[in-house]
Write an enzyme that holds these catalytic residues in place. Structure first.
Site, PDB file in Angstrom:
ATOM      1  N   TRP A 133     -34.675  -9.306 -17.234  1.00 18.84           N
ATOM      2  CA  TRP A 133     -33.996  -8.014 -17.266  1.00 18.84           C
ATOM      3  C   TRP A 133     -32.601  -8.131 -17.862  1.00 18.84           C
ATOM      4  O   TRP A 133     -31.872  -9.086 -17.592  1.00 18.84           O
ATOM      5  CB  TRP A 133     -33.887  -7.433 -15.862  1.00 18.84           C
ATOM      6  CG  TRP A 133     -35.205  -7.049 -15.261  1.00 18.84           C
ATOM      7  CD1 TRP A 133     -35.885  -7.695 -14.284  1.00 18.84           C
ATOM      8  CD2 TRP A 133     -36.010  -5.922 -15.619  1.00 18.84           C
ATOM      9  NE1 TRP A 133     -37.060  -7.062 -13.993  1.00 18.84           N
ATOM     10  CE2 TRP A 133     -37.165  -5.952 -14.800  1.00 18.84           C
ATOM     11  CE3 TRP A 133     -35.868  -4.889 -16.541  1.00 18.84           C
ATOM     12  CZ2 TRP A 133     -38.171  -4.997 -14.883  1.00 18.84           C
ATOM     13  CZ3 TRP A 133     -36.882  -3.926 -16.614  1.00 18.84           C
ATOM     14  CH2 TRP A 133     -38.003  -3.987 -15.797  1.00 18.84           C
ATOM     15  N   LYS A 135     -36.232  -4.976 -20.585  1.00 19.01           N
ATOM     16  CA  LYS A 135     -37.008  -6.150 -20.194  1.00 19.01           C
ATOM     17  C   LYS A 135     -37.373  -6.938 -21.438  1.00 19.01           C
ATOM     18  O   LYS A 135     -38.229  -6.532 -22.225  1.00 19.01           O
ATOM     19  CB  LYS A 135     -38.266  -5.755 -19.427  1.00 19.01           C
ATOM     20  CG  LYS A 135     -38.905  -6.938 -18.693  1.00 19.01           C
ATOM     21  CD  LYS A 135     -39.938  -6.496 -17.683  1.00 19.01           C
ATOM     22  CE  LYS A 135     -40.374  -7.669 -16.804  1.00 19.01           C
ATOM     23  NZ  LYS A 135     -41.350  -7.249 -15.775  1.00 19.01           N
ATOM     24  N   GLU A 158     -28.487  14.800  -5.788  1.00 21.01           N
ATOM     25  CA  GLU A 158     -29.239  14.685  -4.539  1.00 21.01           C
ATOM     26  C   GLU A 158     -28.379  14.190  -3.374  1.00 21.01           C
ATOM     27  O   GLU A 158     -28.824  14.213  -2.219  1.00 21.01           O
ATOM     28  CB  GLU A 158     -30.428  13.726  -4.728  1.00 21.01           C
ATOM     29  CG  GLU A 158     -31.509  14.252  -5.634  1.00 21.01           C
ATOM     30  CD  GLU A 158     -31.311  13.948  -7.110  1.00 21.01           C
ATOM     31  OE1 GLU A 158     -32.276  14.058  -7.870  1.00 21.01           O
ATOM     32  OE2 GLU A 158     -30.170  13.615  -7.510  1.00 21.01           O
TER      33      GLU A 158
END
Length: 542
Positions: free
Chosen positions: A445, A440, A330
């Site tokens: 995290w 998680k 992208e």
């Protein structure tokens, strides 16, 4: 009042014209499917591109139609590339490593009118042919071959088409915002999504790639793009090579370490581009063959995070600077490139090496920001080092996916990359993980990339991937999937012990699974989705 300067649209054909005008005798060396080598130059490539553009014009295709290529990095593919886009058609590069169902989808989604292929992909063409009825013309990217003609009677041959034409062709001039090429990203769920580039975005991207603070390319370079041309245009390297007029070395399908070492040494390659798995194979082959890769001044690493141990090996053992970069389909794909600033020159070697671990800074034309995960327009960039969602905007960033009308950008015009990252005070970007790959555990995290980099620092680990596995108490826990170096006796406990003093104890993986190979995508990235399917319940089962 407008400025009183000439206006010339930014067109891809101008790159090749420049190379032909000022670097006509600069070599392009290509490895054929049968391992033989073919030598041409920018002048001949330009002439053949014009001949093939005339051949395409004689077919039943119109300005703006898609022409697909299913081919390796070779000189005919480069000629066809420029002929397609330069004549006003859209060059749709196809990844041959996709599943047949995905290939059928993207050929039909793009409405390809012509399909150009290397003969090694004939079985693939025959397998999907009845499902891609919109393709009217098949062109084998080679000389006439009776066996191929028997298998695919309607096929035409590239060499025949080129030889039937003359090179007296003027590249047409049209709006620079015209679509130039189409790439599909496989990094999404569901069907691949198309990204439609323009001539303007591609030429601006090429300028950004060449500058010293980026890939630092010049006419003195000998470039080896190991990343395939079907993967985001080999990161734009054939465009950049034409812009600066450097020598181009094209490896064909021979991307194994020994083949690459030989090409680097035989042709004195100065800069090469590829994903970490490629460089891992190159280092192993160089060690086996006793090569010092003496000509290599730098290698560009992208596609996924480069293990620190690999950067150190290139620097210490081969005096080769690793340029860590980040990008995505992208983003055409260039997003950031790691080059040092002037103030870093006085730092120690270890301090410079620490900076080199990040994915670098955006070149002119790209903006990046880190936003709060709860609100996609709340920037927390001013909080240096804060971790959040990475968003980008710029001259060569996607606005919406091909054929889609759904809003892709945030309400204030940024593209969310799906990466979790942070920026330092100098604007250097460090990717912590893909959002979907974060683990998680107990509400905290854990970065899979950080755990993988530590594992790859162990001399007896050849490849490592970390995934989230379900856990009864902590919801998710990290599991390391590793490939041993050949004949290594290393054990699970030895690898887990290696993590001590390198990371917080609670982040150390719960388990190590040894496998013979880690599945890779068509672009050389680890297929963590497949690993999660295989091992997501491994901790529950045990």
């Amino acid at each position: 009042m407008y400025g009183q300067m000439m206006f010339k649209p930014l067109l891809i054909s101008s790159l090749l014209e420049h190379a032909a005008n000022f670097h006509a005798d600069t070599a392009i060396i290509s490895k054929n499917l049968d391992t033989s080598l073919h030598t041409t130059n920018w002048g001949e490539v330009s002439a053949n591109a014009k001949r093939f553009a005339k051949a395409l014009n004689a077919l039943n295709v119109q300005h703006g139609d898609c022409v697909a290529t299913l081919a390796w990095n070779n000189y005919r593919h480069v000629e066809a590339w420029y002929a397609i886009s330069g004549s006003g058609l859209i060059c749709h590069t196809i990844n041959p490593r996709l599943f047949p169902e995905q290939l059928i989808f993207i050929v039909n989604d793009a409405k390809d009118r012509v399909l150009i292929f290397d003969k090694t992909f004939l079985p693939l063409i025959l397998a999907i042919k009845t499902h891609i009825s919109n393709v009217e013309t098949f062109i084998c990217l080679d000389a006439y071959d009776e066996d191929i003609k028997q298998a695919l009677p309607e096929v035409q041959f590239y060499d025949d088409l080129v030889q039937q034409q003359t090179a007296d062709y003027d590249w047409p001039e049209f709006d620079e915002l015209t679509a130039s090429s189409l790439c599909y990203t496989s990094g999404t769920t569901g069907h691949p999504k198309g990204v439609l580039y323009s001539h303007r975005s591609t030429v601006l991207h090429t300028l950004a790639a060449c500058i010293p603070d980026s890939l630092n390319l010049s006419a003195q370079d000998v470039m080896l793009p190991v990343v395939p041309m079907f993967h985001v245009h080999a990161w734009g390297s054939p465009y950049a090579a034409a812009m600066v007029g450097c020598t181009l070395i094209l490896p064909g399908p021979y991307l194994d370490g020994e083949s690459l070492v030989k090409m680097i040494d035989d042709y004195q390659v100065t800069v090469a581009l590829g994903v970490p798995t490629i460089w891992q194979g190159l280092i192993s082959a160089a060690q086996k063959l006793g090569s010092q890769l003496c000509s290599m001044t730098r290698n560009v690493v992208g596609g996924s995070a480069c293990p620190p141990s690999m950067i150190a090996t290139f620097k210490q053992d081969y005096h080769c600077e690793t340029i860590h970069a980040w990008g995505m389909t992208e983003a055409s794909p260039l997003g950031t490139v790691n080059q040092l600033k002037a103030k870093h020159k006085d730092l120690s070697a270890s301090e410079q090496a620490e900076i080199r671990l990040s994915q670098g800074r955006p070149p002119f034309g790209i903006q990046v920001r880190i936003v709060n995960q709860e609100n996609d327009t709340t920037s927390i960039q001013q909080d240096v080092g804060a971790i959040g969602n990475l968003q980008i905007k710029g001259h060569w960033i996607v606005k919406h996916y091909f054929g889609a009308s759904d809003a892709l950008l945030t309400s204030d015009g940024w593209f969310d990359t799906g990466d979790i990252a942070r920026l330092n005070s100098d604007g250097y970007l460090t990717i912590s993980d893909r959002a979907k790959d974060l683990i998680k555990s107990g509400g905290e995290w854990i970065s899979s990339v950080e755990l993988e980099n530590i594992a790859m620092g162990h001399p007896e680990v050849a490849m490592a991937a970390v995934i989230a596995a379900k856990h009864e108490k902590w919801d998710e826990r990290p599991v390391l999937v590793a490939v041993k170096q050949p004949n290594s006796p290393i054990t699970e406990m030895e690898i887990l012990d290696y993590y001590h003093d390198k990371i917080a104890k609670w982040q150390i993986p719960d388990k190590v699974i040894f496998v013979d190979a880690i599945p890779l995508s068509g672009t050389g990235k680890m297929l963590k989705r497949k690993l999660r399917e295989d091992f997501v319940n491994i901790l529950l089962d045990s």
